[in-house]
Write an enzyme that holds these catalytic residues in place. Sequence first.
Site, PDB file in Angstrom:
ATOM      1  CE  LYS A   9      -3.790  -2.372   2.452  1.00 29.77           C
ATOM      2  NZ  LYS A   9      -4.740  -2.305   3.609  1.00 29.77           N
ATOM      3  CE1 TYR A  49      -9.150  -3.513   0.586  1.00 30.52           C
ATOM      4  CE2 TYR A  49      -8.307  -1.533  -0.453  1.00 30.52           C
ATOM      5  CZ  TYR A  49      -8.095  -2.686   0.286  1.00 30.52           C
ATOM      6  OH  TYR A  49      -6.829  -3.010   0.711  1.00 30.52           O
ATOM      7  NE  ARG A  85      -5.580 -12.557   5.116  1.00 31.29           N
ATOM      8  CZ  ARG A  85      -6.317 -11.438   5.183  1.00 31.29           C
ATOM      9  NH1 ARG A  85      -6.395 -10.604   4.145  1.00 31.29           N
ATOM     10  NH2 ARG A  85      -6.964 -11.137   6.264  1.00 31.29           N
ATOM     11  CG  ASN A 112      -3.465  -2.569   7.093  1.00 34.29           C
ATOM     12  OD1 ASN A 112      -3.355  -2.169   5.937  1.00 34.29           O
ATOM     13  ND2 ASN A 112      -4.476  -3.315   7.488  1.00 34.29           N
ATOM     14  CG  HIS A 115      -4.981  -6.488  -0.334  1.00 33.69           C
ATOM     15  ND1 HIS A 115      -6.211  -6.545   0.292  1.00 33.69           N
ATOM     16  CD2 HIS A 115      -5.038  -7.385  -1.356  1.00 33.69           C
ATOM     17  CE1 HIS A 115      -6.974  -7.419  -0.353  1.00 33.69           C
ATOM     18  NE2 HIS A 115      -6.286  -7.939  -1.349  1.00 33.69           N
ATOM     19  CD  GLU A 126      -8.402  -9.361  -3.617  1.00 35.97           C
ATOM     20  OE1 GLU A 126      -7.269  -9.749  -3.253  1.00 35.97           O
ATOM     21  OE2 GLU A 126      -9.318  -9.087  -2.816  1.00 35.97           O
TER      22      GLU A 126
HETATM   23  N1  UDP Z   1      -9.649  -1.150   7.547  1.00 35.62           N
HETATM   24  C1  UDP Z   1      -9.693   0.024   8.297  1.00 35.62           C
HETATM   25  N2  UDP Z   1     -10.360   0.014   9.491  1.00 35.62           N
HETATM   26  C2  UDP Z   1     -10.975  -1.098   9.990  1.00 35.62           C
HETATM   27  C3  UDP Z   1     -10.927  -2.289   9.224  1.00 35.62           C
HETATM   28  C4  UDP Z   1     -10.261  -2.275   8.008  1.00 35.62           C
HETATM   29  O1  UDP Z   1      -9.146   1.040   7.895  1.00 35.62           O
HETATM   30  O2  UDP Z   1     -11.561  -1.043  11.072  1.00 35.62           O
HETATM   31  C5  UDP Z   1      -8.935  -1.140   6.254  1.00 35.62           C
HETATM   32  C6  UDP Z   1      -7.542  -1.725   6.394  1.00 35.62           C
HETATM   33  O3  UDP Z   1      -6.694  -1.009   5.502  1.00 35.62           O
HETATM   34  C7  UDP Z   1      -7.732  -3.148   5.914  1.00 35.62           C
HETATM   35  C8  UDP Z   1      -8.758  -2.942   4.800  1.00 35.62           C
HETATM   36  O4  UDP Z   1      -9.628  -1.934   5.314  1.00 35.62           O
HETATM   37  O5  UDP Z   1      -6.521  -3.710   5.474  1.00 35.62           O
HETATM   38  C9  UDP Z   1      -9.570  -4.164   4.430  1.00 35.62           C
HETATM   39  O6  UDP Z   1     -10.148  -4.709   5.602  1.00 35.62           O
HETATM   40  P1  UDP Z   1     -10.147  -6.274   5.851  1.00 35.62           P
HETATM   41  O7  UDP Z   1     -11.034  -6.542   7.002  1.00 35.62           O
HETATM   42  O8  UDP Z   1     -10.431  -6.995   4.575  1.00 35.62           O
HETATM   43  O9  UDP Z   1      -8.638  -6.549   6.345  1.00 35.62           O
HETATM   44  P2  UDP Z   1      -7.405  -7.286   5.612  1.00 35.62           P
HETATM   45  O10 UDP Z   1      -7.976  -8.372   4.751  1.00 35.62           O
HETATM   46  O11 UDP Z   1      -6.666  -6.237   4.832  1.00 35.62           O
HETATM   47  O12 UDP Z   1      -6.576  -7.823   6.750  1.00 35.62           O
HETATM   48 MG    MG Z   2      -9.464  -8.345   3.344  1.00 35.83          MG
END
Ligand code: UDP
Ligand code: MG
Length: 132
Positions: A9, A49, A85, A112, A115, A126
């Site tokens: 990111k 997203y 993951r 974070n 992705h 994706e």
């Molecule tokens: N995200 C956020 N706040 C939250 C949850 C998610 O900003 O409370 C953002 C964060 O960048 C995350 C992305 O949304 O990586 C997608 O969320 P997901 O739950 O799919 O998490 P990931 O698969 O990236 O671990």
């Molecule tokens: Mg996700």
Amino acid sequence: MEETLSIIKPDGVGKKIIGTIFKRFEDAGLEIVNIKRLTLTTEKAGEFYYMHKDRPFYPELVKFMTSGPCVPFVIKGENAILKVRELMGATDPSEADAGTIRADFADSIDKNIIHGSDSKESAEREISFFFD
Ligand code: UDP
Ligand code: MG
């Protein structure tokens, strides 16, 4: 063999840890088989997203993902989806296991670093979202 999609990111690109992140995956026995560097438009980030469109963090997420260049890449290997993951760590870096990418480099849940596709279905969608 599986393929999965990861994105460094804008915060990860800004911190100049592209090489560090690639090395973690390569050291784990995974292969990086395709790479791009681009800046997402608001439309594309929103589409990527779309599953989160009703969540409160969605507008900020789209804004953040368009704030600078990102690096989408395809990772190949046995159980690549789960392995990626695991190497990423939990979404919230304060909950991520020590030694994971997010624990080591992420500032917060909304910035974070990385992705990774969460299932075979999302990996397929994706990968084709970024690569022909
Ligand atoms: N995200 C956020 N706040 C939250 C949850 C998610 O900003 O409370 C953002 C964060 O960048 C995350 C992305 O949304 O990586 C997608 O969320 P997901 O739950 O799919 O998490 P990931 O698969 O990236 O671990
Ligand atoms: Mg996700």
